[in-house]
Design a protein around this motif. Structure first.
Motif, PDB file in Angstrom:
ATOM      1  N   HIS A  31       0.543   3.574  15.172  1.00 56.06           N
ATOM      2  CA  HIS A  31       1.031   4.916  15.503  1.00 56.06           C
ATOM      3  C   HIS A  31       2.461   5.041  15.014  1.00 56.06           C
ATOM      4  N   LEU A  32       2.718   6.011  14.105  1.00 52.11           N
ATOM      5  CA  LEU A  32       4.034   6.204  13.511  1.00 52.11           C
ATOM      6  C   LEU A  32       4.478   7.645  13.717  1.00 52.11           C
ATOM      7  N   VAL A  33       5.789   7.824  13.957  1.00 52.84           N
ATOM      8  CA  VAL A  33       6.363   9.150  14.211  1.00 52.84           C
ATOM      9  C   VAL A  33       7.508   9.355  13.222  1.00 52.84           C
ATOM     10  N   PRO A  34       7.495  10.439  12.407  1.00 53.63           N
ATOM     11  CA  PRO A  34       8.596  10.685  11.472  1.00 53.63           C
ATOM     12  C   PRO A  34       9.774  11.357  12.162  1.00 53.63           C
ATOM     13  N   THR A  35      10.924  11.346  11.520  1.00 57.73           N
ATOM     14  CA  THR A  35      12.132  12.020  11.998  1.00 57.73           C
ATOM     15  C   THR A  35      12.297  13.320  11.219  1.00 57.73           C
TER      16      THR A  35
ATOM     17  N   PRO B 158       8.319   1.857   8.025  1.00 62.74           N
ATOM     18  CA  PRO B 158       8.891   2.603   9.156  1.00 62.74           C
ATOM     19  C   PRO B 158       8.202   3.961   9.317  1.00 62.74           C
ATOM     20  N   GLY B 159       8.522   4.639  10.434  1.00 65.62           N
ATOM     21  CA  GLY B 159       7.923   5.943  10.699  1.00 65.62           C
ATOM     22  C   GLY B 159       8.368   7.006   9.721  1.00 65.62           C
ATOM     23  N   ASP B 160       9.555   6.839   9.104  1.00 61.54           N
ATOM     24  CA  ASP B 160      10.025   7.851   8.158  1.00 61.54           C
ATOM     25  C   ASP B 160       9.183   7.902   6.894  1.00 61.54           C
ATOM     26  N   CYS B 161       8.297   6.944   6.682  1.00 64.48           N
ATOM     27  CA  CYS B 161       7.472   6.923   5.479  1.00 64.48           C
ATOM     28  C   CYS B 161       6.242   7.810   5.607  1.00 64.48           C
ATOM     29  N   VAL B 162       5.965   8.377   6.788  1.00 63.37           N
ATOM     30  CA  VAL B 162       4.781   9.213   6.977  1.00 63.37           C
ATOM     31  C   VAL B 162       5.237  10.652   7.168  1.00 63.37           C
ATOM     32  N   PRO B 163       4.386  11.645   6.777  1.00 63.37           N
ATOM     33  CA  PRO B 163       4.813  13.040   6.867  1.00 63.37           C
ATOM     34  C   PRO B 163       4.726  13.616   8.269  1.00 63.37           C
TER      35      PRO B 163
ATOM     36  N   ASN C  97       7.806   2.146  16.342  1.00 66.86           N
ATOM     37  CA  ASN C  97       7.767   3.024  15.159  1.00 66.86           C
ATOM     38  C   ASN C  97       7.857   2.254  13.846  1.00 66.86           C
ATOM     39  N   THR C  98       7.414   1.008  13.775  1.00 69.59           N
ATOM     40  CA  THR C  98       7.316   0.256  12.515  1.00 69.59           C
ATOM     41  C   THR C  98       6.051  -0.575  12.546  1.00 69.59           C
ATOM     42  N   VAL C  99       5.597  -1.010  11.348  1.00 70.33           N
ATOM     43  CA  VAL C  99       4.440  -1.879  11.241  1.00 70.33           C
ATOM     44  C   VAL C  99       4.729  -2.875  10.110  1.00 70.33           C
ATOM     45  N   LEU C 100       4.323  -4.155  10.289  1.00 76.06           N
ATOM     46  CA  LEU C 100       4.549  -5.218   9.316  1.00 76.06           C
ATOM     47  C   LEU C 100       3.221  -5.574   8.656  1.00 76.06           C
ATOM     48  N   LEU C 101       3.190  -5.538   7.303  1.00 77.34           N
ATOM     49  CA  LEU C 101       1.989  -5.841   6.531  1.00 77.34           C
ATOM     50  C   LEU C 101       2.263  -7.071   5.681  1.00 77.34           C
ATOM     51  N   THR C 102       1.317  -8.038   5.666  1.00 77.49           N
ATOM     52  CA  THR C 102       1.453  -9.251   4.852  1.00 77.49           C
ATOM     53  C   THR C 102       0.170  -9.498   4.092  1.00 77.49           C
ATOM     54  N   TRP C 103       0.282 -10.172   2.917  1.00 77.52           N
ATOM     55  CA  TRP C 103      -0.873 -10.584   2.128  1.00 77.52           C
ATOM     56  C   TRP C 103      -0.454 -11.666   1.150  1.00 77.52           C
ATOM     57  N   LYS C 104      -1.467 -12.293   0.508  1.00 77.90           N
ATOM     58  CA  LYS C 104      -1.239 -13.372  -0.453  1.00 77.90           C
ATOM     59  C   LYS C 104      -1.672 -12.902  -1.858  1.00 77.90           C
TER      60      LYS C 104
ATOM     61  N   TYR D 217      -2.197   5.625  11.637  1.00 79.01           N
ATOM     62  CA  TYR D 217      -2.364   5.414  10.201  1.00 79.01           C
ATOM     63  C   TYR D 217      -2.984   4.050   9.942  1.00 79.01           C
ATOM     64  N   ARG D 218      -3.833   4.028   8.885  1.00 83.41           N
ATOM     65  CA  ARG D 218      -4.396   2.787   8.353  1.00 83.41           C
ATOM     66  C   ARG D 218      -3.769   2.530   6.991  1.00 83.41           C
ATOM     67  N   PHE D 219      -3.844   1.258   6.528  1.00 82.91           N
ATOM     68  CA  PHE D 219      -3.216   0.877   5.266  1.00 82.91           C
ATOM     69  C   PHE D 219      -4.167   0.020   4.458  1.00 82.91           C
ATOM     70  N   ARG D 220      -3.988   0.078   3.118  1.00 80.99           N
ATOM     71  CA  ARG D 220      -4.737  -0.786   2.198  1.00 80.99           C
ATOM     72  C   ARG D 220      -3.841  -1.117   1.013  1.00 80.99           C
ATOM     73  N   VAL D 221      -4.184  -2.213   0.287  1.00 80.84           N
ATOM     74  CA  VAL D 221      -3.372  -2.691  -0.814  1.00 80.84           C
ATOM     75  C   VAL D 221      -4.297  -3.101  -1.954  1.00 80.84           C
ATOM     76  N   CYS D 222      -3.803  -2.981  -3.194  1.00 79.03           N
ATOM     77  CA  CYS D 222      -4.553  -3.407  -4.372  1.00 79.03           C
ATOM     78  C   CYS D 222      -3.571  -3.977  -5.394  1.00 79.03           C
ATOM     79  N   THR D 223      -4.108  -4.673  -6.395  1.00 78.57           N
ATOM     80  CA  THR D 223      -3.313  -5.253  -7.479  1.00 78.57           C
ATOM     81  C   THR D 223      -3.465  -4.368  -8.714  1.00 78.57           C
TER      82      THR D 223
END
Length: 1751
Positions: free
Chosen positions: A611-615, A578-583, A532-539, A588-594
């Motif tokens: 795959h994320l599950v909220p509480t 974490p999963g609590d961040c989704v409704p 129920n968590t995902v780690l995202l990294t970027w430079k 879920y997919r993710f993207r980032v911008c500056t």
């Protein structure tokens, strides 16, 4: 009799209504409306029913159809409703608007006197406030200037001055100014004076005084302009001399511009002290005007801009700069390229007065050429203000209603952008207006200047209609300045300067600099961590943005198209989601911008999904539900996320797999719904047996329950909600419908309070919930108030039945009747119905028939006849039929005046051969007149016609002649009308030429000016330049029929000028130009010659001119030359020479010899002798040096100014890299500071570039260098604070020694500095870099070195979540919130408003919660509106707080009230504001305070108390205040009837009358009497009476059968039973038996045995007295309801009342005896009762008693 008609026009009509206005006390309030009508209406303003008059504070501006009311300095007493009333002859109209005056904010406390000590810190502290700001000044150069500001604030603020955004010490020397601090006058503030000892021209600018303390910052500015004093010798001998434009030492630059375009010259000058700048044109100083703008740009350059260049603008422009150290010049020659197609007559400058007109006129070559008009860059379109006229080739622009802003440059443009330009000067109170627009960068100073005609006047500065603070305004003499220092976007808008009715406006625009958005992040990766968590990294992006930035992370559920922001962070790296961040649960997919303040980068999408599950959490739980029987019950709850759940009913699980279900077959039905995180359970049509049911919901982590309660539903009326007013015409079908909330619920219909009876003319129907009353064919008598009544509620209908409207068929228009005394006047009017009533009015009073006025009627025709009209009988008559009127205007003329027109003497002026008509109108058509001319009667002929038409008499002269002049009279009896006729010759006109003629001739030519007239004998005069000419040998005047000529036989140049041929009424214009013969250059024939000479030497330039006396001018490089020792000018016969006896190379250039008409150019070049090398100082033998030694190569030339070129091994030598080139007079030196192998080779110094030019060579030899060297360069590094930095280089050979240096110092290894070696690689590592570690790192190996920079970037405090604009209402609490990327230290961020720190205010507080910073403003006021910002050292975010005035709202509304009759009702509501004035109304009628109506207002609450209520008081109660309206329903129910006193047991003798009596609590109630449980009905022997509240049962001639038990009932109340006993008497009478009413043994009833006449039974029968006639004034009235007594009927519509006899009963020996004719005392009669319709209710005949009666 003669009738006429007229047109009344159109009544007033409002096109725009006035709008309500809310202003603060003391401000200006304005109401505006637009109203039209024909004729134009008269408009007045009213308040409280009183017409308003103009005063000092109240004015009524009018602009065409727009009418206004302007209220200055509004007071609370000015609040109220203002009515605009417009009236004309055709009608009247009005419109209203409310003005609300709000109380101003509490004033700030006044500063304490200076003698009192200042309060301690923290007590009364605040931001700086300017008590007095600096004043703008206009001074002469050399004068002393003092700028002073006074500032208050605690703690005492620090003050400092700036000039044009720069500190004073950066602009001036310390000796030029003095700062004088001090205390403010009369208060605890401080002051700082700036004293400029001797003002200089560069001192002009904007001076800003800044005040700053711990609570905020304030600033105020002023303008200083320093002008050049009038020409006079300087009084100070040390003062620099006046600038003089000296001859230029070099040729000026040339600048070409097309006619009509702008020319811009820029001069950049530096010097200390700052130089003074002057612009000159053709040697004359230039001043700024409409087309020549002089200013300084942002880069410090001095700019001259010439707008819309014309041919007259060509010439030499010079920028002269000087200071105490010297002066310099820069020049440019402006050439204006004229178009081939030009305006025949260009525009000329014009002047006009304000509110007047200005006319601009030009002429194009061809009338078909289209043109366009411009005011500067703005295209002008034809309109009422800008009238554009085209007459042939003439183009004319007329500017109407001139105002100050019309002053400027105007252009007329034809095709090819060919323009002609003129200035329009508007003379008025304002001499120098504001510019059309002003663009200023944010943070700069804005200055606006206005010059007025009168000195010392006070103007008004405003922006967007709101007055600007006086602190930024200054006036001095004729000049008025507005200085806005450090403008922001909020300062933008329309700025206006007003002086009386004159005003000038500019558009102030504040601009911001645009920047490029940052780049996107790189190397974005996703790692799925534990459950129920995902780690995202970027430079970070490459290159890194220059401004602070953040990263914004967004998510998207797979299958959806929407991206939703998760959060923002400051640093790149790893983020765990974490999963609590989704409704809801999902992939879920993710993207980032500056993101930075300059924009957003493209998005970078992370590869893959997670795959994320909220509480789940309970957000809004279940609540108990209470509904009526048969309604739906809804239970709902909200969770924090989307998840499935289970519903329970009384512990039993409800199936959710179907949308609808039921608990068991035939039982309760339900429906389960889920919409996102919301869950709903719908129970359909619940019944009473379901009351108390328990509803439950369960899901993982959440359980909740609630109860269901069922109530019995009361009946209420669905429609109509309010009383309906209906209008019908006779014979129409009327349907009244009342809809109840329950089906088939009983209801009764009443009319005027009386229950209706069904019949053919009235039908009552029930259809489910709807109850209808139908009148198939309505009649006038059916009008009234109808009521549909059910349990406690009623619906009311007001029905009006009218006859069809009457229409007037003739006349349709206003009729005008003229008659003379004693004539018969008849006014006729025809209507569309014969039976329609018609009334006649005269001057508003109804007409009554008399001997002088006869009214006639014949079918639909109605007439009013005046048999012998007299002058007083005239007036305005109206024939009124229904709602329509016919108008007649009757004028009775006395026969003493026969002539109606003309009333005075008439003067007629005519031109020969014109038609002249003299008209005289009489009062009678048969009257005869006599026409005379100059006392003699005229005779009709073809040249004089006499005409007669009705009452008009005419004398016509078809073609009048000069001899027809004279006095004409129209005579009748002793009256006459006089006409004076004057005939003149027609004016002389010039047929040719129609336009101005331009002639150009050469000397001695014959010039002929010819003019053709419309008459041959007309005299003319000739004028030259305004003086009349005289004939001579050189000027001949000729006349040939209609032609006139002026001849110049041998014209001379002095005879040119403007000639005018004046014919009295017309003129012709001629412009004559006589030119001399051309002056030509006959030798040389070529117009351009190239000549070459040797220098030094003699140069002579020669040309020949014709004629020989022609004057020439010589020019060199564009400047005219003058004779001197070095330049000689000669003239001999036709020859002209220019001689240079000793020409030098600098004398080369372009020489021009110019006559008036021609010119020849000589391009002169001067060659010098070749350059030679002299003996070199060092031998050219090979030179051998060691590495690192210096080498110097030197040679000497024959000419010091000669150029040389150095080469090394055939390649040009570049200075640098250890090589230096020097020139010392004729010596040329090449210097090698430290020789190395690369410097070895052959060096050559060559004079010139031509082949074979002299040269000198040197050979240099350098020994071999050492072997150690660096083979790679260091790379510059940029690291963040706390990171490591490693520098790396390569060396050869690998064992060579490398020395590291940092900022020039040798590096010593230590904990922070580490040096490492790996083969040929060398590294230097700086651990945990700090800001002070930045610098230059150098590596050396042998003779080589490499360097690189180390940059350490401070860790930035950026805003991840920025401020958002907030809109709030006055009085609300506001929170502004930001989120930073890291937790900052205390004071890391600060809050500002308008760019300045927040002032101290108890309502304002700040708070920090980790990354989140908040600003709280409690109870915002209008003054809190503005731009707020949050700043760190690296980032800034702004937002706008908008505060709207507090809206009036209802906090607690009115509630419906139901009371019983006679009780009291209280209505109360609570508003959001105090002190609100409102109106109470019932049924739309305003309530007034009285004994039964009490109104109270306290704080926010308003209360209405109504007492003594009756049934008629039911209705809608409303409270209205301003635009707010609140309503509630008042229902007055009939009080329940009770029996106060019941009947008593009674014993009577057989044959007597028995009376049973009860008393009720109300007079109007129906009582039912029963005998032995059966109801009784009236009969001849049984009477039921109602006497007020008493109810009587009278049983006459009682018999044994009448004995029994009797009871009475009213509603639910009952009394009895009581016993009636009958004792035996004379004989047994038929009893009542067991039947009630129909079964009674009544001798008069059908089927009974008649009683013989004269029997005891007959004797015992009462005889009713005969009915007596009713008094003629009595009018029967209807009671609301009949309670046991027959109701009265209106005459002709119902049965007549029967008169009842009254008996008096005596108790004698246990029996009752009656007296006929006995009546009840008058005091016991029923009092009249108010009726709902307004009539009084009277008692029935049974209750009416004669005076004097007793019981």
């Amino acid at each position: 009799m003669k009738a006429g008609s007229g047109d009344q026009g159109s009544p007033p009509c409002f096109l725009r209504f006035p709008r309500p206005v809310r202003v603060v006390s003391g401000a200006e309030a304005e109401l505006k409306c637009v109203v039209l009508g024909e004729p134009p209406p008269i408009v007045v303003w009213e308040k409280g029913g009183q017409q308003l008059a103009a005063s000092e504070r109240l004015s009524f501006p009018v602009d065409g159809a727009e009418h206004g009311l302007l209220l200055s300095g509004a007071l609370p007493t000015d609040a109220g409703v203002y009515v605009c009333r417009a009236r004309n002859a055709a009608g009247e109209a009005y419109a209203a608007a409310a003005v609300t005056v709000l109380e101003p904010l509490a004033p700030e406390p006044e500063p304490q006197p200076a003698e009192r000590p200042l309060p301690p810190p923290g007590a009364g502290e605040g931001a700086p406030v300017f008590l007095a700001g600096p004043r703008s000044q206009w001074v002469l150069r050399g004068e002393q200037v003092v700028l002073t500001c006074q500032v208050g604030g605690l703690p005492a603020p620090a003050l400092y001055w700036e000039k044009d955004g720069m500190a004073l010490d950066e602009v001036w020397d310390s000796g030029h100014f003095v700062l004088e601090p001090g205390r403010a006058e009369g208060g605890p503030g401080v002051s700082l004076a700036l004293r400029i000892l001797a003002a200089r021209l560069p001192d002009s600018g904007v001076y800003v005084c800044h005040a700053r303390n711990a609570h905020g910052h304030a600033q105020a500015g002023a303008l200083l302009q320093v002008h050049q004093p009038p020409e006079s010798p300087p009084e100070d001998p040390d003062e620099a001399p006046k600038p003089v434009v000296e001859p230029l030492k070099c040729a000026p630059k040339t600048f070409w511009v097309n006619e009509g375009k702008h020319a811009k010259f820029r001069c950049y000058v530096m010097g200390k002290p700052e130089p003074e700048i002057e612009w000159h044109w053709e040697g004359r100083p230039l001043l700024s005007d409409r087309r020549r703008l002089m200013y300084r740009d942002r880069d410090g350059g001095f700019v001259l801009k010439v707008l819309y260049c014309q041919a007259k603008d060509r010439g030499l422009y010079v920028c002269a700069a000087r200071n105490s150290a010297g002066q310099t010049l820069s020049a440019v020659q402006l050439h204006v390229k004229e178009p081939r197609l030009r305006f025949t007559r260009p525009l000329q400058d014009v002047e006009g007065r304000e509110h007047g007109i200005a006319v601009l006129e030009c002429k194009v070559p061809n009338s078909r050429i289209p043109t366009a008009w411009f005011r500067e860059d703005q295209r002008l379109l034809p309109c009422r203000k800008y009238e554009q006229i085209e007459e042939g080739a003439v183009r004319r622009l007329i500017i109407h209603r001139l105002k100050a802003d019309d002053d400027g440059v105007y252009l007329c443009e034809m095709r090819g952008r060919v323009r002609t330009v003129a200035n329009v000067t508007v003379k008025g109170p304002i001499l120098k207006r504001l510019p059309r627009k002003l663009d200023v960068l944010e943070g700069e100073n804005a200055v606006l200047l206005v010059e007025t005609q009168e000195a010392g006047v006070q103007g008004r500065w405003s922006r967007d209609g709101e007055d600007l603070p006086t602190i930024c305004q200054s006036s001095c003499g004729h000049m008025h300045a507005l200085v806005l220092p450090g403008v922001t976007r909020e300062d933008a808008g329309e700025v206006t300067f007003s002086l009386g009715n004159s005003r000038t406006t500019t558009l102030l625009r504040v601009k911001c600099v645009k920047h490029s958005p940052p780049g996107p992040p790189v190397l974005a990766e996703m790692f799925k961590g534990h459950k129920n968590t995902v780690l995202l990294t970027w430079k970070p992006p490459e290159p890194a943005p220059e401004t602070p930035f953040i990263y914004r992370l967004e998510r998207q559920e797979v299958g959806s198209e929407d991206w939703i922001q998760c959060f923002s962070i400051e640093k790149a790296g790893a983020v765990e989601v974490p999963g609590d961040c989704v409704p809801s649960e999902g992939d879920y997919r993710f993207r980032v911008c500056t993101v930075s303040e300059h924009g957003r980068s493209p998005h970078v999408v992370f590869h893959g999904s997670a795959h994320l599950v909220p509480t789940a959490r309970l957000v809004a739980g279940l609540e108990d539900v209470q509904v009526y029987d048969g309604e739906d019950a809804v239970f709902s709850l909200d969770l924090s996320t989307i998840i499935q759940g289970t519903w329970f009913l009384n512990g039993e699980e409800l199936e959710s797999n179907e949308p609808e279900g039921q608990v068991e077959p035939g039982a309760l039905r339900y429906r389960i719904e889920q919409k996102g995180p919301q869950h709903r359970l719908l129970l359909q049509a619940v019944r009473h047996q379901h009351s108390g049911a328990l509803i439950g919901f369960s899901c993982p982590g959440v359980q909740d329950s609630a109860a269901l309660t069922i109530q019995e539903s009361p009946v209420h009326i669905l429609s109509p909600q309010d009383k309906e007013s209906l209008t019908f015409t006779t014979s129409e079908r009327v349907v009244l419908t009342c809809e109840l909330s329950r089906v088939d619920f009983p209801a009764r219909w009443y009319k005027d309070g009386q229950e209706v009876e069904e019949g053919e003319s009235l039908v009552v129907k029930i259809d489910g919930r709807k109850h209808r009353l139908i009148l198939p064919a309505a009649e006038v008598r059916d009008s009234g108030e109808f009521e549909c009544r059910t349990e406690g509620v009623s619906a009311f209908f007001s029905v009006t039945v009218r006859d069809p409207p009457v229409h007037i068929l003739d006349p349709q228009e206003h009729v005008f009747v003229h008659a003379i005394t004693s004539e018969c006047v008849m006014l006729a009017c025809e209507v569309d119905r014969e039976d329609a009533p018609v009334r006649w009015y005269k001057d508003g009073q109804e007409v009554e028939e008399s001997d002088f006025v006869v009214l006639e009627k014949e079918g639909p025709h109605h007439r009013l006849v005046l048999p012998a009209a007299q002058p007083p009988d005239g007036g305005e008559f109206q024939c009124v039929a229904g709602d329509e009127r016919a108008y007649f205007t009757v004028t009775i003329t006395d026969v003493s005046s026969w002539i109606v027109y003309p009333s005075g003497k008439v003067y007629v002026a005519a031109v020969r051969l014109e038609r002249v008509v003299l008209t005289c109108e009489l009062c009678r058509p048969w009257a005869e007149v006599r026409w005379t001319k100059d006392g003699e009667e005229v005779v009709e002929s073809p040249a004089l016609l006499l005409q007669k038409e009705d009452t008009v008499r005419r004398l016509v002269l078809p073609a009048v002649q000069l001899e027809d002049s004279g006095e004409y009279l129209c005579e009748i009896d002793d009256e006459s009308a006089s006409f004076t006729v004057t005939v003149t010759e027609p004016p002389v006109r010039i047929i040719y030429p129609r336009d101005e003629v331009t002639l150009i001739a050469v000397s001695l030519e014959c010039v002929v000016l010819m003019c053709e007239l419309s008459r041959e004998d007309a005299p003319v005069r000739w004028y030259k330049d305004g003086l009349e000419v005289e004939e001579s040998e050189a000027l001949v005047l000729e006349s040939d029929g209609p032609r006139r000529r002026l001849v110049l036989p041998a014209a001379q140049p002095e005879q040119g000028g403007e000639f005018v041929c004046d014919a009295g009424d017309d003129s012709a214009f001629f412009t004559v130009t006589i030119t001399a013969p051309p002056e030509r250059i006959v030798h040389p024939a070529a117009r351009s010659l190239d000549l070459q000479f040797r220098a030094p030497g003699r140069v002579e330039l020669r040309c020949e001119v014709a004629p020989a006396g022609s004057q020439v001018r010589w020019y060199k490089d564009g400047l005219e030359v003058e004779a001197s020792d070095t330049l000689q000018l000669g003239a001999e016969g036709p020859a002209r020479t220019l001689t240079l006896p000793h020409a030098q190379p600098e004398d080369a250039g372009e020489y021009v010899c110019e006559t008036r008409d021609e010119a020849v150019t000589f391009n002169v070049s001067l060659a010098e002798p070749p350059v030679q090398f002299l003996a070199p100082e060092a031998a050219p033998a090979p030179l051998c040096v060691a590495p690192g030694e210096p080498v110097m190569l030197s040679c000497e030339l024959s000419r010091a100014s000669a150029l040389v070129f150095w080469t090394h091994n055939g390649k040009p030598v570049q200075e640098g890299e250890g090589l230096e080139l020097h020139a010392e007079g004729p010596r040329r030196i090449l210097c090698i500071r430290a020789a190395d192998v690369a410097h070895a080779g052959l060096y050559t110094c060559q004079s010139g570039t031509a082949p074979g030019a002299p040269s000198l060579s040197f050979t240099v030899q350098v020994a071999e260098p050492p072997l150690a060297k660096l083979v790679s360069e260091l790379t510059p590094l940029t690291v963040h604070e706390g990171d490591d930095a490693t520098f790396r280089c390569e060396v050869s050979p690998p064992d060579a020694d490398v020395t590291w240096l940092r900022n020039g110092a040798v590096v010593t290894p230590g904990p922070q500095l580490e040096m490492a070696q790996n083969g040929s690689s060398r590294t230097l590592t700086v651990r945990r870099c700090q800001l002070e570690d930045a610098g230059t790192v150098t590596a050396r190996a042998g003779g080589t070195a490499t360097s690189a920079r180390l940059h350490v970037r401070e860790t930035e405090l950026l805003f991840l979540r920025r401020l958002q604009d907030v809109r709030a209402e006055e009085g609300q609490d506001v929170c502004l919130e930001v989120e930073t990327g890291r937790v900052g230290a205390a004071g890391a961020v600060r809050w500002v408003r308008g760019g300045e720190p927040l002032p101290h205010d108890s309502r304002v507080s700040t708070a920090q919660d980790g990354h989140v910073y908040r600003l709280f403003i409690h109870g915002v006021v209008l003054a809190d509106q503005g731009t707020y910002g949050c700043e760190s050292h690296h980032d800034r975010t702004l937002a706008r707080l908008s505060v709207r005035p507090r809206q009036l709202r209802v906090l607690r509304p009115l509630e419906d009230v139901t009371v019983t009759e006679g009780g009291s009702a209280t209505f109360q509501l609570e508003l959001s504001q105090e002190g609100v004035t409102g109106e109470w109304a019932r049924g739309g009628v305003r309530l007034q305070p009285g004994p039964k109506c009490h109104m109270h207002a306290e704080s926010h609450s308003h209360r209405l108390v109504l007492s003594g209520l009756g049934l008629a008081d039911s209705g809608c109660i409303t409270f209205t205040a301003d635009s707010l309206r609140c309503a509630a329903r008042l229902t007055v129910r009939e009080a329940p009837v009770t029996i106060v006193r019941g009947p008593q047991d009674l014993e009577v003798t057989e044959g007597d009358t028995a009376t049973l009596e009860c008393e009720l609590s109300q007079a109007l109630a129906d009582v039912t009497w029963e005998k032995d449980g059966r109801p009784l009905t009236p009969s001849p022997r049984l009477r039921l009476q109602a006497l007020g509240t008493r109810r009587l049962l009278q049983l006459r001639r009682c018999g044994p059968l009448d004995a029994g038990t009797y009871s009475c009932a009213v509603g639910t109340a009952r009394a009895g039973p009581v016993r009636l006993a009958v004792r035996g008497g004379y004989r047994a009478l038929p009893g009542l038996g067991n039947a009630a009413g129909a079964g009674t043994a009544d001798p008069t009833s059908p089927g009974q045995t008649p009683v013989p006449p004269g029997s005891r039974a007959e004797c015992g029968r009462e005889r009713a007295p005969p009915p007596q006639p009713r008094p003629p004034t009595s009018r029967p009235r209807l009671r609301p309801r009949a309670h046991g007594v027959s109701a009265l009927r209106a005459p002709g519509g119902a049965r007549p009342r029967r008169r009842r006899r009254h008996v008096r009963v005596h108790r004698v020996g246990g029996g009752d005896h009656r007296e006929l004719g006995a009546r009840r005392p008058a005091a016991e009669t029923r009092r009249p009762r108010p009726h709902p319709t307004g009539r009084e209710e009277t008692c029935s005949g049974a209750e009416r008693a004669a005076p004097g009666g007793r019981r």
